[in-house]
Design a protein around this motif. Structure first.
Motif, mmCIF file in Angstrom:
data_model
loop_
_atom_site.group_PDB
_atom_site.id
_atom_site.type_symbol
_atom_site.label_atom_id
_atom_site.label_comp_id
_atom_site.label_asym_id
_atom_site.label_seq_id
_atom_site.Cartn_x
_atom_site.Cartn_y
_atom_site.Cartn_z
ATOM 1 N N PHE A 79 10.068 6.337 12.160
ATOM 2 C CA PHE A 79 9.555 5.211 12.968
ATOM 3 C C PHE A 79 9.073 5.993 14.348
ATOM 4 O O PHE A 79 9.787 6.560 14.954
ATOM 5 C CB PHE A 79 10.997 4.282 13.409
ATOM 6 N N GLU A 92 15.477 3.424 12.734
ATOM 7 C CA GLU A 92 14.659 2.244 13.044
ATOM 8 C C GLU A 92 15.045 1.868 14.461
ATOM 9 O O GLU A 92 14.509 1.535 15.458
ATOM 10 C CB GLU A 92 14.739 1.425 12.217
ATOM 11 N N PRO A 102 5.540 2.358 11.219
ATOM 12 C CA PRO A 102 5.910 3.561 10.361
ATOM 13 C C PRO A 102 5.429 4.276 9.277
ATOM 14 O O PRO A 102 4.173 3.745 8.840
ATOM 15 C CB PRO A 102 7.161 2.698 9.652
#
Length: 222
Positions: A79, A92, A102
């Motif tokens: 991410f 995340e 991502p």
């Protein structure tokens, strides 16, 4: 940079192999190379790999691999925080919300990298919350390891303790600590690993930093 070079040179001799896990822009790789180390740097963000190579290379003492490091070989989702590349994570919910799409990145283990490149004298780990996973892929002691600890997150203290537990499974350990971005040990003497839960974080509160690094050494190897 000179201060970094002097501080980290205590963990290796010129010509020794060092792993820079989570190289980002190459600050650590640069300091290690200036201290005479042979460096294998791991960085999953392709843009940052280019930065590290441009900043530190070309030199036969540097190998930069575009990959993450984890508990097992495979792939993982990264991410990306485009505005703050150092905050990009495979978690995340780590730090600020991701600001870019991502991406899937390859993941290797320390075990496999040691088989490929040899046992390093020092392994530096700064991977935004996945330090425990990196250490799960280490199956033999190396003389020195450092990993980032963060008290920003509710699970930060337990994560640091989990890292210490993992390392202690590989042999007798001692530790010291530095506050965020400062090359200054918290303790004049290295502390027994068994005292970590007692000392951290209460007895390092004088530094009053939200994050920093834990340095671990295996006395039998240093």
């Amino acid at each position: 940079l000179r201060a970094n070079t002097r501080f980290f040179a205590q963990f290796f001799e010129p010509g020794d192999l060092v792993f820079d896990v989570g190289a980002n822009r190459g600050d650590m790789s640069d300091a290690l190379l200036r201290g005479g180390a042979r460096v294998v740097a791991f960085e999953p963000q392709s843009e940052m790999v280019e930065v590290v190579e441009a900043r530190c290379g070309p030199t036969p003492n540097l190998t930069v691999l575009r990959c993450g490091v984890g508990a097992k070989e495979g792939t993982a989702t990264l991410f990306v925080n485009a505005g703050h590349t150092g905050a990009s994570s495979m978690l995340e919910d780590w730090g600020e919300a991701p600001s870019a799409a991502p991406r899937v990145v390859p993941v290797v283990t320390l075990r496999d990298m040691i088989e490929r490149y040899g046992r390093p004298r020092y392994v530096k780990i700064d991977v935004e919350g996945l330090e425990v996973a990196v250490l799960e892929g280490l199956i033999e002691a190396v003389p020195y390891v450092s990993f980032e600890q963060s008290r920003d997150r509710a699970d930060g203290i337990e994560a640091a303790r989990a890292c210490m537990k993992r390392l202690s499974a590989l042999g007798e350990i001692e530790f010291n600590m530095t506050p965020a971005e400062l090359n200054q040990f918290a303790f004049d003497e290295w502390q027994p690993g068994a005292k970590f839960d007692e000392i951290y974080p209460s007895q390092v509160a004088g530094f009053d930093h939200r994050y920093g690094d834990v340095f671990v050494r295996f006395p039998a190897l240093v």
